[in-house]
Design a protein around this motif. Sequence first.
Motif, PDB file in Angstrom:
ATOM      1  N   ALA A   1     -14.096  37.147 -48.827  1.00  0.00           N
ATOM      2  CA  ALA A   1     -15.193  36.164 -48.673  1.00  0.00           C
ATOM      3  C   ALA A   1     -16.087  36.918 -47.492  1.00  0.00           C
ATOM      4  N   VAL A   2     -15.671  37.356 -46.249  1.00  0.00           N
ATOM      5  CA  VAL A   2     -16.246  38.040 -45.215  1.00  0.00           C
ATOM      6  C   VAL A   2     -17.000  39.293 -46.120  1.00  0.00           C
ATOM      7  N   LEU A   3     -16.351  40.168 -46.727  1.00  0.00           N
ATOM      8  CA  LEU A   3     -16.849  41.316 -47.244  1.00  0.00           C
ATOM      9  C   LEU A   3     -17.971  40.973 -48.237  1.00  0.00           C
ATOM     10  N   LEU A   4     -17.922  40.149 -48.944  1.00  0.00           N
ATOM     11  CA  LEU A   4     -18.948  39.705 -49.918  1.00  0.00           C
ATOM     12  C   LEU A   4     -20.044  38.949 -49.133  1.00  0.00           C
ATOM     13  N   HIS A   5     -19.934  38.347 -48.147  1.00  0.00           N
ATOM     14  CA  HIS A   5     -21.027  37.648 -47.349  1.00  0.00           C
ATOM     15  C   HIS A   5     -21.824  38.917 -46.830  1.00  0.00           C
ATOM     16  N   TYR A   6     -21.130  40.018 -46.156  1.00  0.00           N
ATOM     17  CA  TYR A   6     -22.012  40.992 -45.438  1.00  0.00           C
ATOM     18  C   TYR A   6     -22.754  42.077 -46.533  1.00  0.00           C
ATOM     19  N   ILE A   7     -22.178  41.865 -47.500  1.00  0.00           N
ATOM     20  CA  ILE A   7     -22.671  42.697 -48.692  1.00  0.00           C
ATOM     21  C   ILE A   7     -23.852  41.919 -49.061  1.00  0.00           C
ATOM     22  N   CYS A   8     -23.726  40.723 -49.334  1.00  0.00           N
ATOM     23  CA  CYS A   8     -24.977  39.936 -49.612  1.00  0.00           C
ATOM     24  C   CYS A   8     -26.107  39.657 -48.594  1.00  0.00           C
ATOM     25  N   PHE A   9     -25.647  39.797 -47.530  1.00  0.00           N
ATOM     26  CA  PHE A   9     -26.502  39.635 -46.230  1.00  0.00           C
ATOM     27  C   PHE A   9     -27.520  40.610 -46.228  1.00  0.00           C
ATOM     28  N   PHE A  10     -27.695  41.751 -46.799  1.00  0.00           N
ATOM     29  CA  PHE A  10     -28.789  42.655 -46.917  1.00  0.00           C
ATOM     30  C   PHE A  10     -29.556  42.292 -48.047  1.00  0.00           C
ATOM     31  N   PHE A  11     -29.207  41.357 -48.934  1.00  0.00           N
ATOM     32  CA  PHE A  11     -29.985  41.283 -50.319  1.00  0.00           C
ATOM     33  C   PHE A  11     -30.349  39.930 -50.391  1.00  0.00           C
ATOM     34  N   ILE A  12     -29.933  38.689 -49.516  1.00  0.00           N
ATOM     35  CA  ILE A  12     -30.720  37.480 -49.707  1.00  0.00           C
ATOM     36  C   ILE A  12     -31.497  36.897 -48.572  1.00  0.00           C
ATOM     37  N   PRO A  13     -32.087  35.885 -48.606  1.00  0.00           N
ATOM     38  CA  PRO A  13     -32.757  35.625 -47.454  1.00  0.00           C
ATOM     39  C   PRO A  13     -31.864  35.349 -46.167  1.00  0.00           C
TER      40      PRO A  13
ATOM     41  N   ARG B   1     -26.546  30.375 -42.978  1.00  0.00           N
ATOM     42  CA  ARG B   1     -26.230  29.007 -43.013  1.00  0.00           C
ATOM     43  C   ARG B   1     -24.807  28.913 -44.059  1.00  0.00           C
ATOM     44  N   VAL B   2     -24.985  30.010 -44.930  1.00  0.00           N
ATOM     45  CA  VAL B   2     -23.787  30.141 -45.839  1.00  0.00           C
ATOM     46  C   VAL B   2     -22.497  30.582 -44.907  1.00  0.00           C
ATOM     47  N   LYS B   3     -22.777  31.415 -43.796  1.00  0.00           N
ATOM     48  CA  LYS B   3     -21.671  32.057 -42.791  1.00  0.00           C
ATOM     49  C   LYS B   3     -20.935  30.965 -42.536  1.00  0.00           C
ATOM     50  N   GLY B   4     -21.247  29.975 -42.251  1.00  0.00           N
ATOM     51  CA  GLY B   4     -20.485  28.767 -41.541  1.00  0.00           C
ATOM     52  C   GLY B   4     -19.256  28.435 -42.544  1.00  0.00           C
ATOM     53  N   TYR B   5     -19.371  28.490 -43.745  1.00  0.00           N
ATOM     54  CA  TYR B   5     -18.257  28.398 -44.741  1.00  0.00           C
ATOM     55  C   TYR B   5     -17.099  29.436 -44.605  1.00  0.00           C
ATOM     56  N   LEU B   6     -17.433  30.531 -44.139  1.00  0.00           N
ATOM     57  CA  LEU B   6     -16.125  31.520 -44.001  1.00  0.00           C
ATOM     58  C   LEU B   6     -16.036  31.828 -42.466  1.00  0.00           C
ATOM     59  N   LEU B   7     -16.823  31.330 -41.724  1.00  0.00           N
ATOM     60  CA  LEU B   7     -16.547  31.460 -40.224  1.00  0.00           C
ATOM     61  C   LEU B   7     -15.124  30.868 -39.823  1.00  0.00           C
ATOM     62  N   GLU B   8     -14.960  29.493 -40.228  1.00  0.00           N
ATOM     63  CA  GLU B   8     -13.696  29.037 -39.807  1.00  0.00           C
ATOM     64  C   GLU B   8     -12.341  29.817 -40.746  1.00  0.00           C
TER      65      GLU B   8
ATOM     66  N   TRP C   1     -21.424  36.516 -34.769  1.00  0.00           N
ATOM     67  CA  TRP C   1     -21.867  34.946 -34.931  1.00  0.00           C
ATOM     68  C   TRP C   1     -22.333  34.827 -33.797  1.00  0.00           C
ATOM     69  N   PHE C   2     -21.591  34.987 -32.426  1.00  0.00           N
ATOM     70  CA  PHE C   2     -22.230  34.513 -31.240  1.00  0.00           C
ATOM     71  C   PHE C   2     -23.282  35.249 -30.658  1.00  0.00           C
ATOM     72  N   VAL C   3     -23.226  36.571 -30.866  1.00  0.00           N
ATOM     73  CA  VAL C   3     -24.260  37.395 -30.382  1.00  0.00           C
ATOM     74  C   VAL C   3     -25.584  37.410 -31.152  1.00  0.00           C
ATOM     75  N   PHE C   4     -25.408  37.338 -32.637  1.00  0.00           N
ATOM     76  CA  PHE C   4     -26.655  37.485 -33.338  1.00  0.00           C
ATOM     77  C   PHE C   4     -27.092  36.340 -34.031  1.00  0.00           C
ATOM     78  N   ASP C   5     -26.375  35.304 -34.293  1.00  0.00           N
ATOM     79  CA  ASP C   5     -26.563  34.400 -35.376  1.00  0.00           C
ATOM     80  C   ASP C   5     -27.531  33.457 -34.280  1.00  0.00           C
ATOM     81  N   PRO C   6     -28.824  33.073 -35.001  1.00  0.00           N
ATOM     82  CA  PRO C   6     -29.624  32.132 -34.061  1.00  0.00           C
ATOM     83  C   PRO C   6     -28.986  30.645 -33.834  1.00  0.00           C
TER      84      PRO C   6
END
Length: 205
Positions: free
Chosen positions: A46-58, A64-71, A118-123
Amino acid sequence: MQKSERIFKLIILLISLIGIILHLESGFKTFGYNIFWFFTVLSNIAVLLHYICFFFIPVKISYRVKGYLLEPIMLTGIINWFILVPFVLKEYGSILPLLQPSNFFVHGLIPVLVIIDWFVFDPKGIFDKKDYLRWMIIPLLYSIIIYVRALFGKAIFQGSRYPYPFFDPKHMNGVIGVIVVLVLISICYVFIGKLLYKIKESKRI
């Protein structure tokens, strides 16, 4: 997005890819395709897919989606650093067994990097005040799937149809033991989720 953020996220993506490949290569020798029933594997994918998608979706949606994989990935890291490390240190007098690349990347390194990112960069202010409850969907779905799979599937680990002992009534002295553990995990999950939300909550003046 800052250049430093893009570089850091790209590093996580690459390390995540390498870690998953190494872990699957090692895990297949013992578990075969059953390796994909383990929470560690699924959370890292899930982390891998998130960071791949990060560069292609708003970006806002991605944060926001990151919250579901953070925990889930955070839980993987907590178990590694605060449960497995003391246990292995006591049993073997060294944590070297946990530092094997196939284990260390997915259990130790990736969780730490994701939390730092998440701590440093996420708003702040990206999460809704009820999001920490919505994040429970992931472990609930995982638990349901594991129990449905156990009804029809073969043994995964040491004769058990469950990937982890606390899912198995035989290892937990009955259904009540399983329920108690799952309730405690759920309470911890909600508490951590609430804490993560508060850390990134917007400050209102």
